[in-house]
Design an enzyme around this catalytic site. Structure first.
Site, PDB file in Angstrom:
ATOM      1  N   ASP A  86     -24.913 -45.001   8.959  1.00 53.20           N
ATOM      2  CA  ASP A  86     -24.915 -44.959   7.496  1.00 53.20           C
ATOM      3  C   ASP A  86     -23.809 -45.817   6.896  1.00 53.20           C
ATOM      4  O   ASP A  86     -24.045 -46.625   5.993  1.00 53.20           O
ATOM      5  CB  ASP A  86     -24.779 -43.505   7.037  1.00 53.20           C
ATOM      6  CG  ASP A  86     -25.029 -43.345   5.548  1.00 53.20           C
ATOM      7  OD1 ASP A  86     -24.123 -43.700   4.773  1.00 53.20           O
ATOM      8  OD2 ASP A  86     -26.105 -42.861   5.173  1.00 53.20           O
ATOM      9  N   TRP A 119     -27.954 -42.766   3.234  1.00 52.49           N
ATOM     10  CA  TRP A 119     -29.055 -43.438   3.939  1.00 52.49           C
ATOM     11  C   TRP A 119     -29.558 -42.582   5.093  1.00 52.49           C
ATOM     12  O   TRP A 119     -30.759 -42.576   5.393  1.00 52.49           O
ATOM     13  CB  TRP A 119     -28.601 -44.819   4.412  1.00 52.49           C
ATOM     14  CG  TRP A 119     -28.082 -45.652   3.290  1.00 52.49           C
ATOM     15  CD1 TRP A 119     -26.838 -46.218   3.171  1.00 52.49           C
ATOM     16  CD2 TRP A 119     -28.772 -45.966   2.069  1.00 52.49           C
ATOM     17  NE1 TRP A 119     -26.722 -46.872   1.975  1.00 52.49           N
ATOM     18  CE2 TRP A 119     -27.896 -46.736   1.271  1.00 52.49           C
ATOM     19  CE3 TRP A 119     -30.031 -45.671   1.568  1.00 52.49           C
ATOM     20  CZ2 TRP A 119     -28.240 -47.205   0.015  1.00 52.49           C
ATOM     21  CZ3 TRP A 119     -30.382 -46.144   0.305  1.00 52.49           C
ATOM     22  CH2 TRP A 119     -29.503 -46.894  -0.452  1.00 52.49           C
ATOM     23  N   ASP A 120     -28.667 -41.848   5.759  1.00 51.73           N
ATOM     24  CA  ASP A 120     -29.115 -40.907   6.786  1.00 51.73           C
ATOM     25  C   ASP A 120     -30.043 -39.858   6.190  1.00 51.73           C
ATOM     26  O   ASP A 120     -31.098 -39.540   6.749  1.00 51.73           O
ATOM     27  CB  ASP A 120     -27.907 -40.193   7.399  1.00 51.73           C
ATOM     28  CG  ASP A 120     -27.231 -41.005   8.487  1.00 51.73           C
ATOM     29  OD1 ASP A 120     -27.907 -41.825   9.131  1.00 51.73           O
ATOM     30  OD2 ASP A 120     -26.030 -40.826   8.686  1.00 51.73           O
ATOM     31  N   LEU A 121     -29.650 -39.308   5.053  1.00 51.75           N
ATOM     32  CA  LEU A 121     -30.429 -38.228   4.447  1.00 51.75           C
ATOM     33  C   LEU A 121     -31.773 -38.728   3.931  1.00 51.75           C
ATOM     34  O   LEU A 121     -32.802 -38.068   4.095  1.00 51.75           O
ATOM     35  CB  LEU A 121     -29.624 -37.579   3.324  1.00 51.75           C
ATOM     36  CG  LEU A 121     -28.334 -36.890   3.790  1.00 51.75           C
ATOM     37  CD1 LEU A 121     -27.489 -36.464   2.601  1.00 51.75           C
ATOM     38  CD2 LEU A 121     -28.659 -35.689   4.667  1.00 51.75           C
ATOM     39  N   GLY A 148     -33.961 -39.333   6.966  1.00 54.99           N
ATOM     40  CA  GLY A 148     -34.488 -38.097   7.522  1.00 54.99           C
ATOM     41  C   GLY A 148     -35.646 -37.551   6.712  1.00 54.99           C
ATOM     42  O   GLY A 148     -36.669 -37.132   7.257  1.00 54.99           O
TER      43      GLY A 148
END
Length: 416
Positions: free
Chosen positions: A143, A172-174, A177
């Site tokens: 991220d 960006w990770d969230l 996901g």
């Protein structure tokens, strides 16, 4: 928890944020999510924040507990061929009649290797695999590094400081996901139509680049030839900023609609002063929110003085009466006492976790009406469901499972 995805089984072989977030959301909607890890824990099993260390133990990852709620856990020795074969069989295992409820796999393992799509699809051609990646070309990326490449840290922060400012939220990770969970469900719909399985690769870099384009950042820079400059806490393209009241309370004020603008001026006693400014500039701030942004340097001093002349309680009551959007800055400690966020929020219930701690824990974020939220399930202990998964998913006998334990290819919650 809800039962919308009851009957679906998803296997997860991932670490850190994006992949586990995908599995978390699916589990909270009712899917059976089975996470496999290396015996002793993968790279995120001891990730900070950790519980305090005491004579009795401690040092458990609150991060791991949070992202793996409601999942099942199986511990394998992935360093050995036999352990990797078990992971492959789990990832590709079919479900019930027609295999419609199994053969779904979420991972952030590399494209090539023992969990490659070609390897897994050879075991089950109906397999749906969602693969979280850093960069689309397979390069390493997380991220913070993707965010740096996108230019956002150079647009963030005070106007008088050129240093990049990283955001503390792994956005960006969230997003990756959540998008991965959506993509998996879309692929399942296609499989139910008879279209078979497929691999979906979701790179953080593409999620970030696409989002920047969707929000107009990319087109703006292409049009102007320059990135958006730093603006501190200013709301881009409209009127919004933080101001401090007489009693020292810092509030964020947003005036997007004409009504919000008019009511904010009324609450602050600025209607006449702003009308004079409009007359001098030959503009109407009510008609065009962009003009409020363009002339914010002339407007801010008026608002700063008005805020400084009022106490927060009286001002916020007037803003609420007019339907104006505002928010108070508060610490995380204060947020935990906020009745709307945590204290009286039905999203949370106090749950005891494998760490031994009990604390408010969220269920599924969306309210699915008229369904009632079910009890929140904590994260599993590492290896808690090893025997159950081997028996129910792979159909192994108790003798076969015992031999796997004896060979230390698998482990239960006690590490054996």
């Amino acid at each position: 928890m809800y039962d919308l995805l009851k009957g679906l089984r998803v296997v997860e072989g991932s670490a850190f944020v994006a992949g586990p977030t995908c599995g978390l959301y699916l589990a909270q909607m009712g899917a059976e999510v089975i996470r496999f890890d290396q015996i002793g824990g993968g790279p995120d099993f001891r990730r900070w924040p950790l519980t305090p260390r005491t004579e009795e133990g401690g040092g458990d990852s609150l991060y791991w507990e949070g992202l793996n709620k409601g999942k099942k856990s199986i511990a394998l020795d992935l360093s050995r061929p036999e352990g990797r074969e078990l992971a492959q069989r789990l990832a590709a295992a079919p479900g019930g009649a027609g295999g419609a409820d199994g053969a779904m796999f979420v991972t952030n393992f590399p494209v090539e290797g023992f969990l490659s799509y070609a390897t897994l699809a050879a075991l089950n051609r109906d397999l749906i695999c969602v693969r979280v990646m850093g960069w689309a070309d397979g390069s390493q990326g997380m991220d913070y590094t993707i965010n740096a490449a996108l230019g956002l840290p150079l647009m963030t922060g005070p106007t008088d400081d050129a240093r990049p400012v990283n955001h503390v939220l792994a956005a960006w990770d969230l997003l990756t996901g959540a998008y991965s969970a959506f993509a998996l469900m879309a692929a399942l719909v296609a499989r139910l139509r008879g279209e078979g399985g497929r691999e979906i690769r979701v790179p953080l870099s593409d999620v970030g680049a696409a989002t920047m384009a969707n929000l107009g950042f990319a087109a703006e820079t292409l049009t102007t030839g320059a990135p958006r400059p730093r603006m501190g806490n200013d709301l881009y393209g409209a009127f919004g900023r933080d101001f401090t009241t007489r009693d020292g309370q810092r509030l964020m004020l947003l005036c997007v609609t004409p009504r919000q603008w008019a009511k904010a001026l009324e609450a602050l006693g600025l209607t006449a002063a702003v009308a004079d400014l409009e007359a001098g500039l030959g503009v109407s701030f009510a008609a065009d929110e962009g003009l409020r942004f363009t002339h914010r340097a002339r407007l801010y001093p008026l608002f700063e003085r008005a805020f400084a002349a009022k106490d927060a309680a009286a001002l916020t009551a007037a803003l609420d009466a007019g339907g104006v959007t505002w928010g108070a800055y508060q610490t995380m400690v204060e947020a935990l006492e906020d009745r709307r966020l945590y204290k009286d929020n039905p999203l949370f219930e106090v749950v005891r976790h494998p760490s031994g701690l009990s604390y408010p824990t969220p269920g599924a974020m969306g309210a699915v009406l008229p369904d009632a939220r079910q009890a929140v399930r904590p994260a599993p202990r590492l290896g808690q469901h090893t025997d159950e998964v081997l028996a129910q998913v792979l159909g192994l006998t108790s003798g076969e499972i015992g031999r796997l334990h004896d060979a230390r290819l698998v482990a239960g919650a006690d590490g054996r």
